[in-house]
Design an enzyme around this catalytic site. Structure first.
Site, mmCIF file in Angstrom:
data_model
loop_
_atom_site.group_PDB
_atom_site.id
_atom_site.type_symbol
_atom_site.label_atom_id
_atom_site.label_comp_id
_atom_site.label_asym_id
_atom_site.label_seq_id
_atom_site.Cartn_x
_atom_site.Cartn_y
_atom_site.Cartn_z
ATOM 1 N N LEU A 33 96.320 8.463 -98.425
ATOM 2 C CA LEU A 33 96.430 8.970 -99.789
ATOM 3 C C LEU A 33 96.290 10.484 -99.867
ATOM 4 O O LEU A 33 96.222 11.055 -100.958
ATOM 5 C CB LEU A 33 95.395 8.271 -100.673
ATOM 6 C CG LEU A 33 95.480 6.741 -100.616
ATOM 7 C CD1 LEU A 33 94.395 6.115 -101.468
ATOM 8 C CD2 LEU A 33 96.840 6.235 -101.028
ATOM 9 N N ALA A 34 96.278 11.139 -98.703
ATOM 10 C CA ALA A 34 96.194 12.599 -98.677
ATOM 11 C C ALA A 34 97.536 13.210 -99.065
ATOM 12 O O ALA A 34 98.586 12.682 -98.716
ATOM 13 C CB ALA A 34 95.782 13.086 -97.290
ATOM 14 N N HIS A 35 97.470 14.316 -99.799
ATOM 15 C CA HIS A 35 98.687 15.020 -100.186
ATOM 16 C C HIS A 35 99.220 15.842 -99.019
ATOM 17 O O HIS A 35 98.433 16.411 -98.266
ATOM 18 C CB HIS A 35 98.387 15.984 -101.341
ATOM 19 C CG HIS A 35 97.970 15.291 -102.586
ATOM 20 N ND1 HIS A 35 96.661 14.990 -102.854
ATOM 21 C CD2 HIS A 35 98.685 14.814 -103.631
ATOM 22 C CE1 HIS A 35 96.584 14.357 -104.025
ATOM 23 N NE2 HIS A 35 97.796 14.231 -104.517
ATOM 24 N N MET B 49 90.159 17.705 -95.849
ATOM 25 C CA MET B 49 90.566 16.616 -94.958
ATOM 26 C C MET B 49 91.270 17.160 -93.718
ATOM 27 O O MET B 49 91.123 16.614 -92.627
ATOM 28 C CB MET B 49 91.482 15.627 -95.683
ATOM 29 C CG MET B 49 90.781 14.735 -96.692
ATOM 30 S SD MET B 49 89.237 13.956 -96.108
ATOM 31 C CE MET B 49 89.778 13.095 -94.631
ATOM 32 N N GLU B 50 92.017 18.264 -93.902
ATOM 33 C CA GLU B 50 92.685 18.872 -92.747
ATOM 34 C C GLU B 50 91.648 19.404 -91.754
ATOM 35 O O GLU B 50 91.816 19.268 -90.541
ATOM 36 C CB GLU B 50 93.615 19.998 -93.213
ATOM 37 C CG GLU B 50 94.955 19.539 -93.746
ATOM 38 C CD GLU B 50 94.879 18.833 -95.101
ATOM 39 O OE1 GLU B 50 93.804 18.887 -95.756
ATOM 40 O OE2 GLU B 50 95.889 18.234 -95.520
ATOM 41 N N ASP C 199 88.999 12.173 -74.239
ATOM 42 C CA ASP C 199 90.039 11.687 -73.334
ATOM 43 C C ASP C 199 90.021 12.444 -72.007
ATOM 44 O O ASP C 199 90.278 11.865 -70.945
ATOM 45 C CB ASP C 199 91.411 11.825 -74.016
ATOM 46 C CG ASP C 199 92.539 11.258 -73.186
ATOM 47 O OD1 ASP C 199 92.410 10.110 -72.698
ATOM 48 O OD2 ASP C 199 93.567 11.931 -73.014
#
Lengths: 158, 158, 158, 158, 158, 158
Positions: F77-79, F113-114, F128
């Site tokens: 739901l992130a723009h 969020m980024e 990793d």
């Protein structure tokens, strides 16, 4: 735009992405609809009668929203558009699930393809959820029903 | 699989990707169809009458093939499948463009979603090519018409 | 395969993904090369003379490795292949940076496109790092230099 | 920008995406070129002599256009740019196919990488179409030939 | 593998994707866990006390499943793996939401990174849902808790 | 925004992407942090004691930068946001590697969020690289530490 020419091909027939850099940024909205036709058994399951319907409709809604964002990746000649809002309604009726998606942006070109892609992919995700129960399920009538904003103004399908 | 339960949700209703790691690798094929309904003006353009149709149908074919490969990215609970062959036919008829896609694999699970996704996205790409000429164009009857291989055997829609 | 026909188009000229589901899984390897031609100023910077070269070559190596994995997403008719190993060498010479990529798989079809894509995208990423210093930089001679495994056997460019 | 430093690495050598948020939105255009060198047999096929060339050049054009949109996904430190127009010309000559791509945007930073990526990936897609006929085909001279707009003004390679 | 060397870099320090083409295909499973720490207000909302929690947890589950599939796209040196099953549990407790993901495959290399990526991205998606209510929310303790299958055998974190 | 409601679900609980098209474009910045806890053996390797650490930290930095750009693809739901600048610092300390990411944009909605996605994926990429040496490594404390710009103004975690 001359309605007698295909957009996206030049005079020699070569595919190209039409230049929109000189178009203005304006608020635009488009609404598309479609339907997943399915059996009454599926309808009962989606209404949660007897067994948990759980995330079934959520999966379709989310797939549709994400697909709206990924439209320029799917549609070769579509412009990247900053999708600013998406709403997907799934209405479980007796004959199937009616899907309505409304997409909004403030950008240089129309957002109809984003709305159509949202509906089509929500429909595909729903088919994926129910295909073991109803292999005859199908997606129908995926179409733009309304748009507003931009140069060509408001429009509503009759 | 119990036909009375939705696949992809567990007993509590939570979405999950069903484990197929124990299924055998077998050759599988699925064919899906759909149609883009459009005006006679568009049909004339797609038949190249008067103006070059150019890459118009190629864009739809290529979009469909690429979407088949991207199915697990679009459909949240679909398994990644190694798509081994895709063929997309676009048949320009008087009422619209009939789309038929056949997808083949040698993998652990069915490939119907890849065939459906191929048809739906080819249809979306075609709409994108013609939408300036016919804003009423719509995608209809996206459905599986045949499948073969895998545990559930061969099947053909009547 | 008849060398007089283009692969990837059928007898009517339509693009398709050739069916490889009946081909055997075998170990395959391909090596591709290319070069980024650039100014002596850039060469000095990439050799870390005077200023830190830092992650410059790492960015190109990593971009190449990731692009090898994304080949079927970039090349419309390429088959998805499980890339099992990638090695990218960047050799800073006086006239430019020689790029060599070796890609390995155990799958049903050749991996030359993955090796070429790896080299081309490593080259693009390197250009991106240096373009402010040398706007004349260019990528040249991107080609397959060796392959082994698969039906057509081993081959080495002379 | 000091031409003696690599862009995209800081003073300690760490890769970073340079901040362009304070740069103005201006119309920008870049043109890149490259060539796919191939045999005369391939040239005959691409000219449609004797067999249908079909979608061969369309696949390369479309791959290039899509790659232009996907540049920030391929080039680690490239900024996301709203690509507003792309045109790819494939000129079949006796020695090979000359590829020219022009990309336009109205955004905060230059669009040279998008034009280069478009040319390189169109070339890769073309190689994929012809590699069974000519395994010696190679991509050469991928370079920016002109740019306009933005702070650094217009420029044309001599 | 020598525990005194970093995997994924060669003797010169260059990043590479380690060749696994000679490894056998075996069933493998990995379980990872993590937690989203958040306020009691958020916990009440996620328990649906007073307001509909709706698709909130479904969004996180689906984001996690999709991210497991996209691991090789996110982690530069990770091998593409055919993810064959994913289950994500979100356990709403008083202090936060415990996330547990189990991923299964039949492939040539381990699937721990897919399980970890699933947990981390489910956590990010959950943060996105609640960040307007609790800007202090954080993701903690993302770790592998068990693995089975493959050359190194079964293992469980104490 | 009412802090008593979950963002991203409507009054019926359905997931949607909140419309931000009417919000102003303003410069925004967010900083997030996290840590990869690992053994002293790993710390020695990352400090390059005895063996080349090579591209190890570069891989994590680059993975983080790319993930920041791919946030709307990962978070349902992130723009989509035009990421205009990203900086990732990896600080190798005795107990683990502290990761700090600062992301900048000029766009219509926040970029927290980024920043979080950048930190989480840099952490995953680092795991990793080291997992063969330390299978107990874990990612902890992924959180926003500061933000500025936008309607809600500047904020710093205490």
């Amino acid at each position: 735009m001359n309605a007698q020419h295909l957009t996206h091909v030049d005079e020699a027939g070569a595919a190209r992405m039409v230049d929109v850099s000189a178009k203005e940024i304006t608020a635009r909205e488009a609404t598309a609809q479609g339907v997943v036709l399915c059996s009454s058994t599926v309808i009962d399951l989606l209404r949660g009668e007897g067994v948990p319907k759980g995330d079934a409709l959520a999966v379709a809604r989310i797939a549709g929203i994400q697909a709206a964002k990924r439209t320029p990746d799917l549609i070769p000649l579509a412009h990247p558009i900053a999708v600013h809002g998406v709403k997907v309604d799934l209405d479980v009726q007796d004959h199937g699930v009616e899907i309505t998606a409304t997409v909004r942006t403030a950008d240089r070109t129309g957002i109809e393809m984003e709305a159509l892609t949202c509906v089509a992919v929500a429909g595909l995700a729903l088919i994926d959820m129910i295909k073991a129960v109803d292999r005859l399920a199908e997606i129908g009538r995926v179409r733009v029903v309304a748009k507003s904003g931009g140069r060509s103004g408001d429009w509503r399908r009759d």
